[in-house]
Write a protein that holds these residues in place. Structure first.
Motif, PDB file in Angstrom:
ATOM      1  N   ALA A 357       0.882  -1.397   0.029  1.00 49.81           N
ATOM      2  CA  ALA A 357       0.139   0.003   0.413  1.00 49.81           C
ATOM      3  C   ALA A 357       0.922   1.751  -0.026  1.00 49.81           C
ATOM      4  N   ARG A 358       2.061   1.200   1.281  1.00 43.86           N
ATOM      5  CA  ARG A 358       2.891   2.359   0.417  1.00 43.86           C
ATOM      6  C   ARG A 358       4.131   2.342  -0.517  1.00 43.86           C
ATOM      7  N   GLY A 359       3.880   1.076  -1.009  1.00 52.16           N
ATOM      8  CA  GLY A 359       4.992   1.313  -2.223  1.00 52.16           C
ATOM      9  C   GLY A 359       6.654   1.078  -1.956  1.00 52.16           C
ATOM     10  N   ASN A 360       6.674   0.626  -0.835  1.00 55.93           N
ATOM     11  CA  ASN A 360       7.403  -0.174  -0.619  1.00 55.93           C
ATOM     12  C   ASN A 360       8.204  -0.985  -1.222  1.00 55.93           C
ATOM     13  N   ALA A 361       9.063  -0.880  -1.600  1.00 52.13           N
ATOM     14  CA  ALA A 361       9.757  -2.901  -2.418  1.00 52.13           C
ATOM     15  C   ALA A 361      10.257  -3.194  -1.528  1.00 52.13           C
ATOM     16  N   SER A 362      10.169  -3.201  -0.323  1.00 48.85           N
ATOM     17  CA  SER A 362      10.915  -4.962   0.539  1.00 48.85           C
ATOM     18  C   SER A 362       9.338  -4.215   1.740  1.00 48.85           C
ATOM     19  N   MET A 363       9.768  -5.451   2.692  1.00 49.75           N
ATOM     20  CA  MET A 363       9.059  -5.755   3.849  1.00 49.75           C
ATOM     21  C   MET A 363       9.829  -5.718   4.593  1.00 49.75           C
ATOM     22  N   GLU A 364       9.323  -4.859   5.952  1.00 53.36           N
ATOM     23  CA  GLU A 364      10.246  -4.614   6.762  1.00 53.36           C
ATOM     24  C   GLU A 364       9.465  -4.314   8.454  1.00 53.36           C
ATOM     25  N   ALA A 365      10.521  -4.351   9.427  1.00 49.94           N
ATOM     26  CA  ALA A 365       9.355  -4.432  10.601  1.00 49.94           C
ATOM     27  C   ALA A 365      10.639  -4.209  12.222  1.00 49.94           C
ATOM     28  N   PHE A 366      10.354  -3.292  13.273  1.00 50.18           N
ATOM     29  CA  PHE A 366      11.631  -3.334  14.049  1.00 50.18           C
ATOM     30  C   PHE A 366      12.888  -3.088  13.655  1.00 50.18           C
ATOM     31  N   GLU A 367      12.791  -2.187  11.605  1.00 52.16           N
ATOM     32  CA  GLU A 367      14.440  -2.449  11.690  1.00 52.16           C
ATOM     33  C   GLU A 367      15.020  -3.312  11.364  1.00 52.16           C
ATOM     34  N   ARG A 368      14.411  -3.993  10.347  1.00 54.48           N
ATOM     35  CA  ARG A 368      14.802  -5.533   9.519  1.00 54.48           C
ATOM     36  C   ARG A 368      14.590  -5.379   8.594  1.00 54.48           C
ATOM     37  N   LYS A 369      15.140  -5.914   7.371  1.00 58.55           N
ATOM     38  CA  LYS A 369      13.915  -6.382   6.112  1.00 58.55           C
ATOM     39  C   LYS A 369      14.091  -7.635   6.134  1.00 58.55           C
ATOM     40  N   ILE A 370      12.349  -8.309   5.595  1.00 59.24           N
ATOM     41  CA  ILE A 370      12.359  -9.451   5.490  1.00 59.24           C
ATOM     42  C   ILE A 370      12.172  -9.834   4.510  1.00 59.24           C
ATOM     43  N   PRO A 371      12.973 -11.019   3.963  1.00 60.70           N
ATOM     44  CA  PRO A 371      12.864 -11.662   3.105  1.00 60.70           C
ATOM     45  C   PRO A 371      12.039 -12.225   2.349  1.00 60.70           C
ATOM     46  N   GLY A 372      11.271 -12.142   1.090  1.00 61.09           N
ATOM     47  CA  GLY A 372      10.714 -12.460  -0.006  1.00 61.09           C
ATOM     48  C   GLY A 372       9.964 -14.152   0.058  1.00 61.09           C
ATOM     49  N   ASP A 373      10.783 -14.922   0.320  1.00 63.73           N
ATOM     50  CA  ASP A 373      10.440 -16.066   0.559  1.00 63.73           C
ATOM     51  C   ASP A 373       9.571 -16.525   1.625  1.00 63.73           C
ATOM     52  N   VAL A 374      10.066 -15.199   2.893  1.00 67.29           N
ATOM     53  CA  VAL A 374       9.297 -15.673   4.330  1.00 67.29           C
ATOM     54  C   VAL A 374       8.086 -15.360   4.130  1.00 67.29           C
ATOM     55  N   LEU A 375       7.239 -14.425   2.818  1.00 64.94           N
ATOM     56  CA  LEU A 375       5.774 -14.355   2.154  1.00 64.94           C
ATOM     57  C   LEU A 375       5.733 -15.308   1.558  1.00 64.94           C
ATOM     58  N   ARG A 376       6.511 -15.529   1.061  1.00 66.72           N
ATOM     59  CA  ARG A 376       5.877 -17.334  -0.134  1.00 66.72           C
ATOM     60  C   ARG A 376       5.401 -18.074   1.201  1.00 66.72           C
ATOM     61  N   LEU A 377       6.448 -18.462   2.036  1.00 70.68           N
ATOM     62  CA  LEU A 377       5.594 -19.473   3.028  1.00 70.68           C
ATOM     63  C   LEU A 377       5.054 -19.214   3.954  1.00 70.68           C
ATOM     64  N   ALA A 378       3.934 -17.991   4.141  1.00 72.21           N
ATOM     65  CA  ALA A 378       2.583 -17.215   4.442  1.00 72.21           C
ATOM     66  C   ALA A 378       2.018 -17.778   4.243  1.00 72.21           C
ATOM     67  N   VAL A 379       2.122 -17.280   2.969  1.00 77.88           N
ATOM     68  CA  VAL A 379       1.251 -17.690   1.995  1.00 77.88           C
ATOM     69  C   VAL A 379       0.432 -19.695   2.043  1.00 77.88           C
ATOM     70  N   SER A 380       1.502 -19.649   1.486  1.00 74.79           N
ATOM     71  CA  SER A 380       0.886 -21.058   1.496  1.00 74.79           C
ATOM     72  C   SER A 380       0.691 -21.681   2.356  1.00 74.79           C
ATOM     73  N   VAL A 381       1.383 -21.379   4.018  1.00 73.18           N
ATOM     74  CA  VAL A 381       0.340 -21.943   5.353  1.00 73.18           C
ATOM     75  C   VAL A 381      -0.993 -21.492   5.052  1.00 73.18           C
ATOM     76  N   VAL A 382      -1.181 -20.602   4.390  1.00 70.31           N
ATOM     77  CA  VAL A 382      -2.870 -19.838   5.296  1.00 70.31           C
ATOM     78  C   VAL A 382      -3.629 -20.665   3.706  1.00 70.31           C
ATOM     79  N   LEU A 383      -3.063 -21.105   2.787  1.00 69.58           N
ATOM     80  CA  LEU A 383      -3.162 -21.477   1.683  1.00 69.58           C
ATOM     81  C   LEU A 383      -4.278 -23.053   2.153  1.00 69.58           C
ATOM     82  N   TRP A 384      -3.043 -23.363   2.473  1.00 66.78           N
ATOM     83  CA  TRP A 384      -3.575 -24.854   2.796  1.00 66.78           C
ATOM     84  C   TRP A 384      -4.095 -25.343   4.185  1.00 66.78           C
TER      85      TRP A 384
END
Length: 474
Positions: A357-384
């Motif tokens: 929504a903010r147009g950021n290229a990466s996911m960040e939380a608590f001054e840390r960058k979260i890799p994209g493969d973590v998002l893919r894993l999260a989506v897989s867990v929810v879908l399954w």
């Protein structure tokens, strides 16, 4: 000249075979251990001595209870207080303790006991219980608790934290029973039972009266909440807090996300129940503001996986049942006694949505960058997870023609999220439905990530990249 065939002791050969299986496919091995435990406790609960009547328990009920105990769910098809004998109740409590350790960590401990050493494969297996991505990436994770060198400390934390927390809560509960004039031996037993059921997030109640005598007891219900919260945070979080409780800056991203998301969900759930159930006298309505707020918080905590309830959850308003469905589906922390898709999974999805929504290229939380493969894993867990719930609902609705969708969905999500709350539908199940819901509990407890890793014998490495093209989304 006769050939000499060297034979080794059976125990040594069995241990070598055990280690070989564990090293070849750790995730599959963990599932085998889990299935074996369910089969073992089903057999034990089928013995005549386990029931008060002295008759052999029905196979469907024995399997359902064993699965519910090993999966620390808390759903029941029989009256736990009157159907099972004292010995049967002890066996059930023991099953919850083993199930609470976690399928991967438990398999690691058993591998250590049999092989008398914790090798690399067993360390990877235990690391996978802390961070499922460790099974895919050789155990390398950002969380301190997921580093291979600290897995031994994690396993020790699992055992020590369970023992210490359950004993402390039981000792705090003991005076509550003694004040009522309960005999010391019975009071000690009940304290131990409630403490174990709270920390393991199971929610079994071995008293005919249930929680009704303590429905307004703030002290007793608060102890139950503390046990459920500690069990639902996850052993990696307990491990990290035990080392750096007073130094939040040294907490890992996983710890911060778990604590933050858990707190937010507790508050939002309590506020939702206060607003939706204020006028429902069959549940928690019709009370003062203070009592309503406390009962709403208690319900919010228990929906996450605790399973205790001071009233019949089938009396909730339909809107509150939907809120409960969402909370049960989310569940608790990773590598905890709670089930569901886990709080960090939902946190990653919201972080990704805000970043987009903010147009950021990466996911960040608590001054840390979260890799994209973590998002893919999260989506897989929810879908399954959603697929498991949907399929289970469809099958049960087909088996139980007169069932209500709201009730079926509620109990199926409770089974998948190992919550243990019921709308009353589980008590009406026939044998085929009990087997279906047992499978749902199993799927919810072992985790969709573990199952996916077990089914994938090996990962393919793609040595080329295809042309990129963006489809229309939304």
């Amino acid at each position: 000249m006769a050939l000499r065939v060297e034979t080794r002791p059976f125990g040594e050969r069995l241990r070598d075979g055990f280690s070989y299986l564990a090293s070849r496919t750790p995730a599959r091995f963990a599932i085998v251990i889990f299935v074996g435990l369910i089969a073992l406790f089903t057999s034990l609960l089928s013995l005549p001595a386990m029931t008060t009547s002295g008759r052999v328990a029905d196979l469907a009920d024995a399997l359902f209870t064993a699965t519910s105990a090993i999966c620390v769910t808390g759903l029941v098809t029989v009256d736990m207080a009157t159907y099972w004998s004292p010995l049967g109740q002890v066996i059930i409590v023991l099953a919850t303790q083993l199930g609470a350790v976690g399928v991967l960590t438990l398999a690691s401990v058993m591998g250590l006991v049999v092989s008398r050493r914790l090798g690399l494969r067993q360390r990877l297996l235990a690391a996978g219980d802390v961070n499922p991505m460790a099974l895919q990436r050789g155990g390398q994770g950002n969380s301190p608790a997921s580093r291979l060198g600290e897995v031994g400390g994690l396993l020790a934390t699992v055992a020590v934290s369970m023992l210490v927390i359950e004993v402390v809560i039981a000792l705090l509960m003991l005076p509550r029973f003694l004040v009522e004039g309960v005999e010391f031996g019975v009071a000690l037993r009940d304290s131990a039972y409630y403490s174990a059921m709270a920390f393991t997030n199971t929610g079994f109640v071995f008293s005919q009266a249930g929680l009704a005598p303590y429905a307004g007891d703030v002290y007793f219900l608060s102890l139950l909440m503390i046990g459920v919260v500690l069990g639902g945070l996850g052993f990696p979080v307990i491990y990290a807090l035990s080392r750096n409780l007073a130094r939040p800056r040294r907490w890992s991203l996983h710890v911060k996300l778990t604590l933050t998301t858990t707190t937010i969900l507790f508050i939002l759930g309590a506020v939702a129940y206060m607003a939706l159930e204020a006028g429902n006298e069959r549940s928690i309505g019709g009370k003062g503001v203070g009592e309503l707020a406390f009962q709403s918080l208690f319900l919010s905590v228990m929906t996450r996986s605790g399973g205790f309830s001071t009233f019949d959850t089938g009396d909730l308003n339909h809107s509150s049942m939907l809120v409960t469905d969402m909370l049960m589906f989310i569940g608790g922390g990773s590598a905890s006694t709670a089930g569901g898709i886990k709080v960090t999974t939902i946190a990653i999805l919201f972080i990704a949505a805000f970043a987009e929504a903010r147009g950021n290229a990466s996911m960040e939380a608590f001054e840390r960058k979260i890799p994209g493969d973590v998002l893919r894993l999260a989506v897989s867990v929810v879908l399954w997870g959603a697929t498991t719930v949907a399929l289970s609902c469809i099958i049960l609705l087909q088996l139980q023609k007169d069932a209500n969708l709201d009730a079926v969905l509620f109990d199926v999500i409770s089974a998948f999220g190992t919550s243990g709350l019921s709308s009353g539908f589980t008590a009406t199940l026939e044998d085929p439905g009990k087997y279906v819901l047992s499978g749902t509990m199993f799927m919810g407890r072992i985790g969709t990530v573990t199952l996916a890793a077990a089914l994938a014998a090996s990962q393919r490495r793609q040595l080329f990249t295809r042309a990129e093209e963006r489809p229309i989304v939304g």
